[in-house]
Design a protein around this motif. Sequence first.
Motif, short mmCIF file in Angstrom:
data_model
loop_
_atom_site.label_atom_id
_atom_site.label_comp_id
_atom_site.label_asym_id
_atom_site.label_seq_id
_atom_site.Cartn_x
_atom_site.Cartn_y
_atom_site.Cartn_z
N PHE A 34 -5.66 -4.72 -8.16
CA PHE A 34 -5.27 -3.56 -8.56
C PHE A 34 -5.85 -3.32 -9.99
CE2 PHE A 34 -2.04 -2.46 -5.26
CZ PHE A 34 -1.84 -3.82 -4.88
N TYR A 36 -5.35 -1.06 -13.68
CA TYR A 36 -4.16 -0.24 -14.26
C TYR A 36 -4.76 0.19 -15.75
CZ TYR A 36 -0.71 -2.34 -11.27
OH TYR A 36 0.28 -2.78 -10.34
N LEU A 46 -1.24 2.85 -12.65
CA LEU A 46 -1.93 2.48 -11.75
C LEU A 46 -3.37 3.44 -11.41
CD1 LEU A 46 -2.83 0.30 -9.48
CD2 LEU A 46 -1.33 1.74 -7.93
N ILE A 93 -6.28 -3.08 -17.42
CA ILE A 93 -5.49 -4.30 -16.89
C ILE A 93 -5.72 -4.49 -15.53
CG2 ILE A 93 -3.41 -5.69 -16.70
CD1 ILE A 93 -2.37 -4.39 -19.25
N SER A 97 -3.29 -9.40 -6.02
CA SER A 97 -2.14 -9.61 -5.07
C SER A 97 -2.40 -11.10 -4.14
CB SER A 97 -2.30 -8.59 -4.27
OG SER A 97 -1.01 -8.89 -3.46
N ALA A 99 0.35 -13.87 -2.25
CA ALA A 99 1.67 -14.46 -1.85
C ALA A 99 2.79 -13.53 -2.10
CB ALA A 99 1.85 -15.94 -2.46
N GLY A 100 2.57 -12.25 -2.01
CA GLY A 100 3.48 -11.32 -2.06
C GLY A 100 3.88 -11.14 -3.59
N GLU A 101 2.92 -11.38 -4.23
CA GLU A 101 3.30 -11.28 -5.78
C GLU A 101 1.95 -10.89 -6.42
OE1 GLU A 101 5.42 -14.11 -7.53
OE2 GLU A 101 4.40 -14.07 -9.53
N GLN A 102 1.93 -10.09 -7.56
CA GLN A 102 0.89 -9.54 -8.59
C GLN A 102 0.70 -10.74 -9.63
OE1 GLN A 102 -0.05 -5.37 -9.21
NE2 GLN A 102 0.97 -4.87 -7.28
N PHE A 104 -1.47 -10.75 -13.03
CA PHE A 104 -2.00 -10.06 -14.03
C PHE A 104 -3.05 -10.67 -14.95
CE2 PHE A 104 -0.10 -5.95 -13.33
CZ PHE A 104 1.16 -6.43 -12.89
N GLY A 105 -4.35 -9.94 -15.40
CA GLY A 105 -5.41 -10.58 -16.06
C GLY A 105 -4.63 -10.24 -17.50
N PHE B 34 11.15 -5.92 -10.26
CA PHE B 34 10.65 -6.92 -10.94
C PHE B 34 10.73 -6.65 -12.71
CE2 PHE B 34 7.74 -8.06 -7.58
CZ PHE B 34 7.80 -7.11 -6.79
N TYR B 36 8.62 -7.87 -16.13
CA TYR B 36 7.56 -8.33 -16.48
C TYR B 36 7.48 -8.39 -18.00
CZ TYR B 36 5.05 -8.26 -12.16
OH TYR B 36 4.64 -8.18 -10.82
N GLY B 43 -1.59 -11.68 -20.36
CA GLY B 43 -1.40 -10.75 -19.37
C GLY B 43 0.09 -10.60 -18.97
N LEU B 44 0.39 -10.00 -18.27
CA LEU B 44 1.78 -9.71 -17.99
C LEU B 44 2.52 -10.83 -17.27
CD1 LEU B 44 1.04 -6.80 -18.24
CD2 LEU B 44 2.95 -6.12 -16.82
N LYS B 49 12.27 -11.65 -10.02
CA LYS B 49 11.99 -10.42 -9.01
C LYS B 49 13.18 -10.57 -7.93
CE LYS B 49 9.20 -13.48 -6.15
NZ LYS B 49 7.74 -13.84 -5.57
N ASN B 100 2.23 -2.76 -1.83
CA ASN B 100 2.36 -3.54 -2.96
C ASN B 100 2.12 -3.01 -4.24
OD1 ASN B 100 3.21 -5.91 -1.44
ND2 ASN B 100 1.12 -6.55 -1.10
#
Lengths: 113, 114
Positions: A34, A36, A46, A93, A97, A99-102, A104-105, B34, B36, B43-44, B49, B100
């Motif tokens: 993704f 952002y 997004l 940013i 995605s 394992a069901g999680e995001q 982030f860089g 969530f 963060y 990063g975040l 969660k 997602n």
Amino acid sequence: GAVVSQHPSRVICKSGTSVKIECRSLDFQATTMFWYRQFPKQSLMLMATSNEGSKATYEQGVEKDKFLINHASLTLSTLTVTSAHPEDSSFYICSASGAGEQYFGPGTRLTVT
Amino acid sequence: AQSVTQPDIHITVSEGASLELRCNYSYGATPYLFWYVQSPGQGLQLLLKYFSGDTLVQGIKGFEAEFKRSQSSFNLRKPSVHWSDAAEYFCAVAFTGGGNKLTFGTGTQLKVEL
């Protein structure tokens, strides 16, 4: 935890030029990434969803011809800001995605002069 | 349309004091929730969660959050704040069938006074 990198961390470019930002998942494969955009003191908005091997899906109001997204492999997605203008200056940013999680860089600060 | 609200833009607490950051969402069904944290140059990072089950969720760094369906809220709490907790905190939701995609609140900037 999973690590996502972005390159460059900061970039300054002249108006009218194009800038490419890379997003890499370092220790896992991400079929979905993704992108952002975050304005100062504001939330993350997004821009698009990038799926490996297919065209990106852009959010309403995001110009797909201006923000080119390529997701050629399971570990790399790129965002190219074409013909950048000062109003494109922002913090970009990515997230990957898995394992069901995001994950982030750290973000890329783009300044267009 | 779905939305996430963080009513407090800035919060200042003394080190050692308790903390509660508010988050409300607008959606017809129960979303995935969530929290963060964003520190400068980083990063975040996911604090915690909620998908289903126990409505009190424990996260990293001593944070917890409670989902209250009746109030459409998912407030973040910490009993004793440390100076290193100073950062920007974002509540986010993902909606079923949304692939997602996360929708973020506007964030709360936490300042910790020593």
